[in-house]
Design an enzyme around this catalytic site. Structure first.
Site, PDB file in Angstrom:
ATOM      1  NE  ARG A 151      -6.528  25.954 -18.734  1.00  0.00           N
ATOM      2  CZ  ARG A 151      -5.456  25.310 -18.412  1.00  0.00           C
ATOM      3  NH1 ARG A 151      -4.370  26.294 -18.448  1.00  0.00           N
ATOM      4  NH2 ARG A 151      -5.687  24.154 -17.775  1.00  0.00           N
ATOM      5  CE  LYS A 152      -3.399  26.705 -25.087  1.00  0.00           C
ATOM      6  NZ  LYS A 152      -4.108  25.314 -24.836  1.00  0.00           N
TER       7      LYS A 152
END
Ligand SMILES: *Cc1c(COP(=O)(O)O)cnc(C)c1O
Length: 375
Positions: A175-176
């Site tokens: 997600r990063k």
């Protein structure tokens, strides 16, 4: 969000597997050095996730039962949980609406004689004003830890976020911006903390398994304290090294797409995430505030109908069942932020036409719910 993974990452992982050294080893060491240098820190300690990194950061400060650590409620729940793991109490502070971050004025009212640390989050990549919070905390002997899970490549006062951080924790979850599948890092300028953190992630061992292996002579390790298995694997580090080489390009593309969003969304009655005056965001998440009175569920449903997958904005930990009954002051800005924001799609390979689709879907949805358009 869609991670940017290519053939180079696949080859690097395969090479680690073929080498036979798959647990923490030379690639982890190399990744630690390269990552720490990229965020302006003296030392990097790779760990299994940002969550375990935050836990170690609180633990290494000697914080435990009876102590308080100030955290924003407006964050992924791991921020507050990492404090609870040590037996200390997370104390929620409100945020400023413009950045979604703690500020000196939101932290000040919740400090007590038990406060040992403040965990500042650079939420969604937007840098927090760390110097102002340090100026408040340091004279009182309160440590400032940075939850930089989302902030790789963001800048603060002209330097990378992480420069001059006492302890900062980073995430490599998909997600990063950078990913190793799962994974994290703690960075610090303090060589003694770096040694202790490396020991804490590896069962409290006096000599790391990798050093024992490469040492030549027989070394018998000692277990100096009760610690954890929070190691990263060499397979992950191999992927991380390739990902790190793409960071500048990833940020450049995200900022380009964000600038285009700003232009295209200018006529709608919404407020969008922007650089604060003292730094730049990596636009890890492109959040927007909906107009007052807008029904977010309705907007999300309207977007989904038009083929656009948006997400609710950042969660508020104090509203989750795990924190039910946990004492907290009123957090009006946090509650408004979590209720009224949503996150628009933004990923490296996004095309202009995909972005146009998002903008027209949002515009139509807001019109359909009879919300006003500026001008
Ligand atoms: C993602 C995230 C974490 C947790 O990171 P993991 O690597 O998944 O453990 C912690 N804090 C914040 C602010 C995050 O966004």
């Amino acid at each position: 969000m869609r991670p940017l993974l290519g053939e180079e990452e696949a080859l690097a992982a395969a090479e680690a597997v073929r080498s036979g050294w798959v647990a923490q080893g030379p690639r982890v060491g190399e990744f630690e050095e390269a990552f720490a240098a990229s965020v302006g820190a003296g030392h990097g300690v790779a760990v299994s996730s940002c969550t375990t990194g935050l836990h170690l950061a609180v633990h290494v400060l000697g914080i435990g039962p009876g102590d308080e650590v100030v955290v924003p409620s407006l964050s992924f729940i791991a921020t507050a949980n990492s404090v609870r793991y040590t037996g200390a109490t997370p104390v929620f502070a409100d945020i400023e609406a413009e950045t979604g971050n703690l500020s000196a004025s939101t932290v000040e009212p919740v400090l007590t004689e038990r406060t040992r640390a403040v965990m500042v989050v650079h939420q969604a990549g937007v840098p927090a004003d760390v110097d102002a919070i340090k100026a408040l905390c340091e004279p009182r002997g309160i440590a400032v830890i940075e939850d930089a899970a989302c902030a790789a490549g963001s800048t603060y006062k002209g330097a990378p976020v992480g420069t001059n951080a006492l302890l900062a924790a980073w995430s490599f979850h998909p997600r990063k911006l950078l990913t190793t599948g799962e994974g994290g890092m703690v960075t610090t300028d303090d060589p003694e903390w770096a040694v202790r953190l490396k020991r804490l992630r590896e069962h409290g061992m006096s000599v790391s398994a990798a050093d024992r292996h490469h040492g030549g002579s027989a070394v018998i390790e000692q277990y100096l304290e009760t610690a954890f298995n929070y190691r990263m694997t060499d397979i992950q580090a191999a992927v991380g090294l390739v990902q790190l080489s793409k960071l500048d390009a990833i940020i450049a593309r995200r900022r380009e797409l964000a600038a285009r969003y700003h232009e295209l969304l200018a006529d709608l009655d919404i407020t969008t995430v922007r650089d604060p005056e003292y730094g730049t965001t990596n636009y890890q998440s492109f959040w927007v505030w909906l107009p007052e009175g807008a029904d977010r569920q309705e907007v999300l449903a309207g977007l989904a109908e038009r083929g656009v997958s948006a997400r609710r904005g950042i969660m508020a930990s104090h509203l989750e069942p795990a924190y039910c009954g946990h004492p907290s002051t009123e957090l009006p800005a946090t509650e408004a932020f979590t209720a009224r924001t949503l996150i628009l799609p933004l990923f490296h390979d996004m095309t202009e036409s995909e972005q146009d689709t998002v903008v027209s879907a949002l515009s139509e949805t807001l019109h359909a719910s009879r919300l006003t358009v500026r001008g």
